[in-house]
Design an enzyme around this catalytic site. Structure first.
Site, PDB file in Angstrom:
ATOM      1  N   GLU A  35     -67.615  26.501 -46.269  1.00 28.88           N
ATOM      2  CA  GLU A  35     -68.023  25.103 -46.385  1.00 28.88           C
ATOM      3  C   GLU A  35     -67.510  24.275 -45.214  1.00 28.88           C
ATOM      4  O   GLU A  35     -66.604  24.706 -44.488  1.00 28.88           O
ATOM      5  CB  GLU A  35     -67.531  24.516 -47.711  1.00 28.88           C
ATOM      6  CG  GLU A  35     -66.087  24.785 -48.014  1.00 28.88           C
ATOM      7  CD  GLU A  35     -65.750  24.562 -49.500  1.00 28.88           C
ATOM      8  OE1 GLU A  35     -64.998  23.645 -49.765  1.00 28.88           O
ATOM      9  OE2 GLU A  35     -66.253  25.314 -50.364  1.00 28.88           O
TER      10      GLU A  35
ATOM     11  N   LYS B 212     -65.522  21.748 -43.022  1.00 28.41           N
ATOM     12  CA  LYS B 212     -64.203  21.128 -43.071  1.00 28.41           C
ATOM     13  C   LYS B 212     -64.390  19.676 -42.647  1.00 28.41           C
ATOM     14  O   LYS B 212     -64.592  19.383 -41.460  1.00 28.41           O
ATOM     15  CB  LYS B 212     -63.244  21.857 -42.132  1.00 28.41           C
ATOM     16  CG  LYS B 212     -61.829  21.346 -42.230  1.00 28.41           C
ATOM     17  CD  LYS B 212     -60.895  22.280 -41.481  1.00 28.41           C
ATOM     18  CE  LYS B 212     -59.441  21.865 -41.603  1.00 28.41           C
ATOM     19  NZ  LYS B 212     -59.163  20.464 -41.491  1.00 28.41           N
TER      20      LYS B 212
ATOM     21  N   ASP C 118     -63.801  15.995 -41.616  1.00 29.15           N
ATOM     22  CA  ASP C 118     -62.717  15.391 -40.846  1.00 29.15           C
ATOM     23  C   ASP C 118     -62.419  13.989 -41.372  1.00 29.15           C
ATOM     24  O   ASP C 118     -62.869  12.984 -40.827  1.00 29.15           O
ATOM     25  CB  ASP C 118     -63.104  15.347 -39.360  1.00 29.15           C
ATOM     26  CG  ASP C 118     -61.884  15.213 -38.482  1.00 29.15           C
ATOM     27  OD1 ASP C 118     -60.758  15.282 -39.021  1.00 29.15           O
ATOM     28  OD2 ASP C 118     -62.047  15.050 -37.260  1.00 29.15           O
TER      29      ASP C 118
ATOM     30  N   TYR D 112     -64.346  19.049 -53.002  1.00 28.94           N
ATOM     31  CA  TYR D 112     -64.410  20.486 -52.715  1.00 28.94           C
ATOM     32  C   TYR D 112     -63.396  21.330 -53.451  1.00 28.94           C
ATOM     33  O   TYR D 112     -63.256  22.509 -53.171  1.00 28.94           O
ATOM     34  CB  TYR D 112     -64.276  20.725 -51.211  1.00 28.94           C
ATOM     35  CG  TYR D 112     -63.114  20.012 -50.543  1.00 28.94           C
ATOM     36  CD1 TYR D 112     -61.793  20.320 -50.874  1.00 28.94           C
ATOM     37  CD2 TYR D 112     -63.343  19.039 -49.574  1.00 28.94           C
ATOM     38  CE1 TYR D 112     -60.738  19.672 -50.269  1.00 28.94           C
ATOM     39  CE2 TYR D 112     -62.287  18.384 -48.960  1.00 28.94           C
ATOM     40  CZ  TYR D 112     -60.984  18.699 -49.312  1.00 28.94           C
ATOM     41  OH  TYR D 112     -59.934  18.063 -48.713  1.00 28.94           O
TER      42      TYR D 112
ATOM     43  N   LYS E 194     -61.071  26.368 -37.092  1.00 25.98           N
ATOM     44  CA  LYS E 194     -61.132  25.073 -36.422  1.00 25.98           C
ATOM     45  C   LYS E 194     -62.042  25.158 -35.195  1.00 25.98           C
ATOM     46  O   LYS E 194     -61.866  26.039 -34.356  1.00 25.98           O
ATOM     47  CB  LYS E 194     -59.730  24.645 -35.968  1.00 25.98           C
ATOM     48  CG  LYS E 194     -58.754  24.418 -37.117  1.00 25.98           C
ATOM     49  CD  LYS E 194     -58.947  23.079 -37.798  1.00 25.98           C
ATOM     50  CE  LYS E 194     -58.248  21.955 -37.093  1.00 25.98           C
ATOM     51  NZ  LYS E 194     -56.843  21.827 -37.361  1.00 25.98           N
TER      52      LYS E 194
ATOM     53  N   CYS F 102     -45.766  17.909   2.482  1.00 28.80           N
ATOM     54  CA  CYS F 102     -46.346  19.031   1.756  1.00 28.80           C
ATOM     55  C   CYS F 102     -45.237  19.813   1.033  1.00 28.80           C
ATOM     56  O   CYS F 102     -44.245  20.179   1.670  1.00 28.80           O
ATOM     57  CB  CYS F 102     -47.074  19.937   2.746  1.00 28.80           C
ATOM     58  SG  CYS F 102     -47.572  21.511   2.027  1.00 28.80           S
TER      59      CYS F 102
ATOM     60  N   CYS G  65     -44.961  23.470   2.968  1.00 29.68           N
ATOM     61  CA  CYS G  65     -44.495  23.690   4.334  1.00 29.68           C
ATOM     62  C   CYS G  65     -43.627  22.550   4.847  1.00 29.68           C
ATOM     63  O   CYS G  65     -43.060  22.645   5.941  1.00 29.68           O
ATOM     64  CB  CYS G  65     -45.680  23.928   5.273  1.00 29.68           C
ATOM     65  SG  CYS G  65     -46.688  22.460   5.506  1.00 29.68           S
TER      66      CYS G  65
ATOM     67  N   CYS H  57     -52.666  18.435   3.652  1.00 29.13           N
ATOM     68  CA  CYS H  57     -51.644  19.001   4.523  1.00 29.13           C
ATOM     69  C   CYS H  57     -52.420  19.458   5.754  1.00 29.13           C
ATOM     70  O   CYS H  57     -53.323  20.294   5.648  1.00 29.13           O
ATOM     71  CB  CYS H  57     -50.961  20.198   3.861  1.00 29.13           C
ATOM     72  SG  CYS H  57     -49.929  21.095   5.025  1.00 29.13           S
TER      73      CYS H  57
ATOM     74  N   CYS I 267     -49.878  26.241   7.165  1.00 24.65           N
ATOM     75  CA  CYS I 267     -49.186  26.009   5.885  1.00 24.65           C
ATOM     76  C   CYS I 267     -49.373  27.245   5.004  1.00 24.65           C
ATOM     77  O   CYS I 267     -50.507  27.687   4.779  1.00 24.65           O
ATOM     78  CB  CYS I 267     -49.766  24.777   5.199  1.00 24.65           C
ATOM     79  SG  CYS I 267     -49.146  24.576   3.520  1.00 24.65           S
TER      80      CYS I 267
HETATM   81  S1  IVH Z   1     -59.597  23.135 -49.344  1.00 25.26           S
HETATM   82  C1  IVH Z   1     -55.990  24.593 -51.542  1.00 25.26           C
HETATM   83  N1  IVH Z   1     -61.933  22.446 -48.341  1.00 25.26           N
HETATM   84  O1  IVH Z   1     -58.511  20.258 -44.509  1.00 25.26           O
HETATM   85  C2  IVH Z   1     -57.239  24.100 -50.929  1.00 25.26           C
HETATM   86  N2  IVH Z   1     -59.979  21.402 -47.460  1.00 25.26           N
HETATM   87  O2  IVH Z   1     -56.411  21.681 -43.010  1.00 25.26           O
HETATM   88  C3  IVH Z   1     -57.008  22.937 -50.076  1.00 25.26           C
HETATM   89  N3  IVH Z   1     -60.447  19.727 -45.737  1.00 25.26           N
HETATM   90  O3  IVH Z   1     -55.752  19.250 -46.436  1.00 25.26           O
HETATM   91  C4  IVH Z   1     -58.056  22.344 -49.305  1.00 25.26           C
HETATM   92  N4  IVH Z   1     -62.651  19.913 -45.788  1.00 25.26           N
HETATM   93  O4  IVH Z   1     -57.755  17.619 -46.175  1.00 25.26           O
HETATM   94  C5  IVH Z   1     -60.589  22.271 -48.302  1.00 25.26           C
HETATM   95  N5  IVH Z   1     -64.050  21.907 -47.612  1.00 25.26           N
HETATM   96  C6  IVH Z   1     -62.732  21.726 -47.558  1.00 25.26           C
HETATM   97  C7  IVH Z   1     -62.145  20.798 -46.688  1.00 25.26           C
HETATM   98  C8  IVH Z   1     -60.749  20.676 -46.662  1.00 25.26           C
HETATM   99  C9  IVH Z   1     -61.615  19.274 -45.256  1.00 25.26           C
HETATM  100  C10 IVH Z   1     -59.133  19.264 -45.301  1.00 25.26           C
HETATM  101  C11 IVH Z   1     -58.144  18.950 -46.402  1.00 25.26           C
HETATM  102  C12 IVH Z   1     -56.979  19.862 -46.164  1.00 25.26           C
HETATM  103  C13 IVH Z   1     -57.119  20.177 -44.709  1.00 25.26           C
HETATM  104  C14 IVH Z   1     -56.450  21.476 -44.378  1.00 25.26           C
END
Ligand code: IVH
Length: 664
Positions: free
Chosen positions: A107, A109, A111, A216, A304, A398, A401, A416, A421
Site C-alpha cells: 500500500e 506510504k 507522507d 491503514y 522508501k 591552489c 601546488c 590554478c 599543477c
Molecule cells: S503501517 C505497525 N501503513 O509511515 C504498523 N504506516 O515509517 C504501523 N505510514 O509511522 C504503520 N502510510 O506514519 C503504515 N500505509 C501505511 C502507511 C504508514 C504511511 C507512516 C506511519 C508510520 C510511518 C513509518
C-alpha cells in the site's frame, strides 16, 4: 424536534461520507447547505440536544491553551525501511525462511502524520498524534474538522483505528499561495503543512487547512473477528473510512517490486504525496508468529522512494582542482541518504554561489540531486543557525601546488594557472584513462596520483611507457604481478579504441563525449581533424563557434602536436571505423537514458543504442520517442510520463538485448 435533529445529523453525515470519502455526492451543495442551516438553527433553539459530534461542530472554533498528553493504549510503532530491490527481497526471504510462503499487502506510504482515532458506542471520541509512540497529543478538535472521517460508525464496541492525516497537494499549493500573498513564510512540503495544521490550538485554523486522511491499520484485528489485514481494511472501508485505493495483495515479492516500480511513476499523478510503499504480511496469525523487534514489526516494511532533497550538516568546504585548472569548492557533509545513495560531499560550484546562497561552514544545508547529476548544495537552513557558523573565505592559492588561484574577469570560477599543477596533471591523465574515454581498467585517479608522485606519469603519453617501470611498479605496496599484467593489457587494448574515445580522452575544452563522436564520425582521421578550419567545423551539426575555436586553438599548440605524434608512435589508433547501423526496434528513435542502470554503464547503453540506429539525447522533450530508466530515476521519468512518452525499464531493455543475442 429531537427526531428531526437526529434525522438531519444522520443525513448530513451520510452526505459527508458520500462526498469526502466515496467521492460520489448524491445531493447538490445547495441542498447540503440548506440542511446544515436547518440543523444549526435547531441546535441553537434546543441547546439541550447539543452533541459534540454533530456535523455542525466540524468547522472548528474552540481554542485550546495546550494539547493534553495521552498515553497510547498500544504503542504506535514505526516501520523498518528498505531502499532498494535487494533489501526488499532480503526482507521477504527472512520471512519465507521463517514461516514459508505468505501473502503480502502493498500500500501507499502516505507522507503525512500518523494518527490514532478511537470510537466508543459508535461515536468518535478521540484523536491522538503518534508523539514518541508511547505518548501523543490529543488533537480531537482539529481532527474532527476533517470531513471524510466518520463521527458515527455502526460498530458499537470500543475500537481504535490508525492512519495518516495529510494535506492534499492542491490544498498545499493554495495554502502557500495565500501565505505568499500575506508575506508569511511558506511551508516546505505538504507533510510540514499538515503537521503544522494539526498542531493549531485554534481549531478553526485547522478547519481552514483542508486536510484529509487515509486509514491503514486496525490494532488487534483478531478481536473483531478479522483474520487478515486486507479484511480489516475492507471492514473499516464499509464503515465509511477512506482506505487508499492502490492497496493490493500479492503472493510473489517480484510482483510487489513491479507494483513499486509502477507506483514510482504513478505517484506524480496522485493528488497526495506518498514517500514509499508499505508492505505488510496479510495474515494476522502469521503476523503474530513473526512478531516485533523493540522498535518495529517484523511483519511489515517500508520501501522508501529515493529522496531528491535532504538536509545535513556542512562540516567543511574543500577545493578540488580539475584538469583544466578550475578550482571548485565542495561541501564536506555529514553523510546522508539522497536519491538512493549515501552522499558525503556536494558541489558549491564557485565563490559567487557560496556568497549568493550565504552558505557557511557549520550550517545545516539542503542538498539536491537531480537524476544522475552530482549532488549540489541548494541553500542553508538559516533558522538552524546558532551563531557558531563561519562564513567561507575563498583561498587565494591552489591547495595542490600552492600557486596563486586566478579569477578571470567575467568568469565565476577560479583557476590554478600552473600547467604543472599536480592536480591538473593527475586529473587529465585520469580522465584520459576513464571508462567513457580510453577505458583503461586499473588506472583510476588514485593509481594515477601514485604513479605521478613516483615520477612515472607526467603526461598522457607516459601511460604507454609504464612498462619501462615494471620493477618499480611491482615493488609498490599492494601491487601484485596480476594487477600489473592486467594494467599493461588494458593499456595495450586501449590502443585500438576508435578515434572518438581518444578525442574525448584528450580533454579538449568544449568537446565532450557527444561532440567527440560527431567529430570522429565526420573527419574519420585525426589528421583530417587537425587540419580542419573553423569555417568547416561550424558547418557540422551541433558544433558551434565556441567549440570550433576551442578545437582549432587546441590543435595549433605545439605541445598538442607533440603529444599526438607520441601517441601515434606508441601505436594508438587515430581513425574512426565506419559504423553500420544494425536494424532494431530502436532504429530511428530519439531516446533518453535516466536513473542508474545496474547492468551497464551509461555509455555502454548509449553505444548499443547508437549502433542500433537510435539518437540518444540528454533531456526529455516532445521529440523524445522513448525513455529507458534505471533505479532512482527522477524528473526525466516524471516528464516522460507527463508528456505521455513511451517508457522502458532496464529489465525490459535487457530482455530486448538478450532476445537479439539469442536470435543471432
Ligand atoms: S503501517 C505497525 N501503513 O509511515 C504498523 N504506516 O515509517 C504501523 N505510514 O509511522 C504503520 N502510510 O506514519 C503504515 N500505509 C501505511 C502507511 C504508514 C504511511 C507512516 C506511519 C508510520 C510511518 C513509518
Amino acid at each position: 424536534m429531537k427526531e428531526r435533529i437526529e434525522e438531519l445529523r444522520r443525513l448530513i453525515n451520510q452526505y459527508n461520507i458520500e462526498y469526502h470519502s466515496l467521492d460520489k455526492p448524491t445531493v447538490s451543495d445547495a441542498e447540503y447547505d440548506k440542511l446544515m442551516r436547518e440543523l444549526i438553527g435547531l441546535e441553537e433553539e434546543f441547546p439541550q440536544y447539543m452533541d459534540s459530534n454533530s456535523p455542525t461542530q466540524r468547522v472548528g472554533g474552540a481554542i485550546l491553551d495546550e494539547f493534553t498528553k495521552v498515553q497510547h493504549k498500544r504503542k504506535m510503532m514505526s516501520l523498518g525501511n528498505v531502499f532498494n530491490k535487494e533489501e526488499l527481497f532480503a526482507w521477504a526471504k527472512r520471512i519465507t525462511d521463517e514461516v514459508g510462503l505468505v501473502e503480502f499487502c502493498a500500500e501507499c506510504k502516505i507522507d503525512g502524520l500518523a494518527m490514532s482515532i478511537e470510537y466508543r458506542n459508535g461515536q468518535f471520541v478521540q484523536a491522538v498524534t503518534r508523539g514518541d509512540g508511547e505518548v501523543g497529543e490529543d488533537v480531537t478538535l482539529n481532527v474532527k474538522t476533517i470531513k471524510s472521517i466518520p463521527m458515527n460508525i455502526p460498530y458499537k464496541e470500543e475500537v481504535e483505528i490508525r492512519g495518516e492525516v495529510y494535506m492534499p497537494k492542491a490544498s498545499f499549493e493554495s495554502l502557500n499561495e495565500l501565505r505568499r500573498a500575506k508575506d508569511e513564510q511558506e511551508f516546505a512540503n505538504p507533510r510540514n503543512a499538515a503537521a503544522g495544521s494539526i498542531r493549531q490550538l485554534d481549531s478553526s485554523v485547522a478547519a481552514s487547512r483542508k486536510l484529509n486522511a487515509f486509514w491503514y491499520h486496525v490494532p488487534d484485528g483478531e478481536t473483531y473477528d478479522l483474520s487478515t489485514h486486507y479484511e480489516s481494511l475492507m471492514w473499516i472501508k464499509d464503515m465509511g473510512f477512506v482506505v487508499n485505493e492502490n492497496t493490493t495483495l500479492f503472493t510473489r515479492i517480484e510482483d510487489v517490486w513491479d507494483f513499486i516500480e509502477r507506483m514510482t511513476i504513478e505517484r506524480n499523478n496522485l493528488p497526495y504525496e506518498i514517500d514509499g510503499i508499505v508492505i505488510k504480511v496479510n495474515d494476522f496469525s502469521i503476523q503474530d508468529r513473526l512478531g516485533y523487534t523493540v522498535k518495529v514489526p517484523k511483519w511489515a516494511i517500508a520501501y522508501k522512494f529515493p529522496a531528491e532533497e535532504a538536509v545535513t550538516l556542512l562540516e567543511d568546504i574543500f577545493i578540488t582542482v580539475g584538469r583544466t585548472g578550475k578550482a571548485t569548492p565542495n561541501a564536506k557533509l555529514t553523510p546522508v541518504r539522497l536519491a538512493g545513495t549515501t552522499v558525503a560531499a556536494a558541489t558549491l560550484h564557485n565563490e559567487d554561489m557560496i556568497l549568493q546562497k550565504d552558505v557557511r561552514i557549520g550550517d545545516m544545508v539542503i542538498i539536491h540531486k537531480a537524476g544522475d547529476i552530482i549532488p549540489e548544495v541548494i541553500g542553508s537552513v538559516v533558522e538552524k543557525r546558532d551563531g557558531s557558523q563561519i562564513p567561507y573565505i575563498f583561498p587565494t592559492t591552489c591547495p595542490d601546488c600552492g600557486m596563486p588561484l586566478h579569477r578571470f574577469t567575467d568568469e565565476a570560477a577560479h583557476y590554478c594557472v600552473n600547467s604543472n599543477c599536480p592536480a591538473r596533471i593527475v586529473n587529465s591523465i585520469a580522465h584520459f584513462a576513464s571508462r567513457d574515454a580510453m577505458n583503461i581498467d586499473g588506472l583510476g585517479e588514485k593509481k594515477v596520483e601514485q604513479f605521478h608522485k613516483a615520477g612515472w606519469l607526467n603526461k598522457v603519453d607516459d601511460i604507454f611507457k609504464l612498462e619501462s617501470h615494471r620493477d618499480d611498479i611491482l615493488a609498490l605496496d599492494k601491487f601484485g604481478l596480476k594487477s600489473y599484467d592486467n594494467l599493461i593489457e588494458a593499456v595495450e587494448n586501449c590502443k585500438s579504441n576508435p578515434l572518438d574515445k581518444l578525442l574525448f580522452g584528450l580533454g579538449i575544452r568544449q568537446v565532450g563525449a557527444k561532440a567527440s563522436r560527431i567529430l570522429a564520425n565526420h573527419f574519420k582521421t585525426m589528421d583530417a581533424l587537425i587540419n580542419a578550419k573553423v569555417e568547416e567545423l561550424v558547418t557540422i551539426d551541433d558544433i558551434g563557434d565556441i567549440t570550433a575555436d576551442a578545437i582549432v586553438t587546441y590543435f595549433s599548440e605545439d605541445a598538442t602536436i607533440r603529444l599526438i605524434d607520441n601517441l601515434k608512435d606508441s601505436g594508438v589508433n587515430m581513425n574512426q571505423g565506419s559504423d553500420t547501423v544494425i536494424e532494431s526496434c530502436f532504429t530511428g528513435k530519439v531516446i533518453v537514458l535516466t536513473g542508474s542502470l545496474q547492468r551497464f554503464s551509461r555509455s555502454e547503453a548509449q553505444e548499443y543504442l547508437e549502433k542500433h540506429g537510435a539518437t540518444v539525447t540528454g533531456s526529455v522533450s516532445k521529440k523524445t520517442d522513448l525513455v529507458i530508466y534505471g533505479e532512482a530515476a527522477g524528473s526525466k521519468l516524471e516528464k516522460a510520463n507527463t508528456l505521455g512518452i513511451e517508457i522502458m525499464s532496464e529489465d525490459e531493455f535487457m530482455k530486448i538485448i538478450e532476445g537479439e543475442v539469442s536470435n543471432d
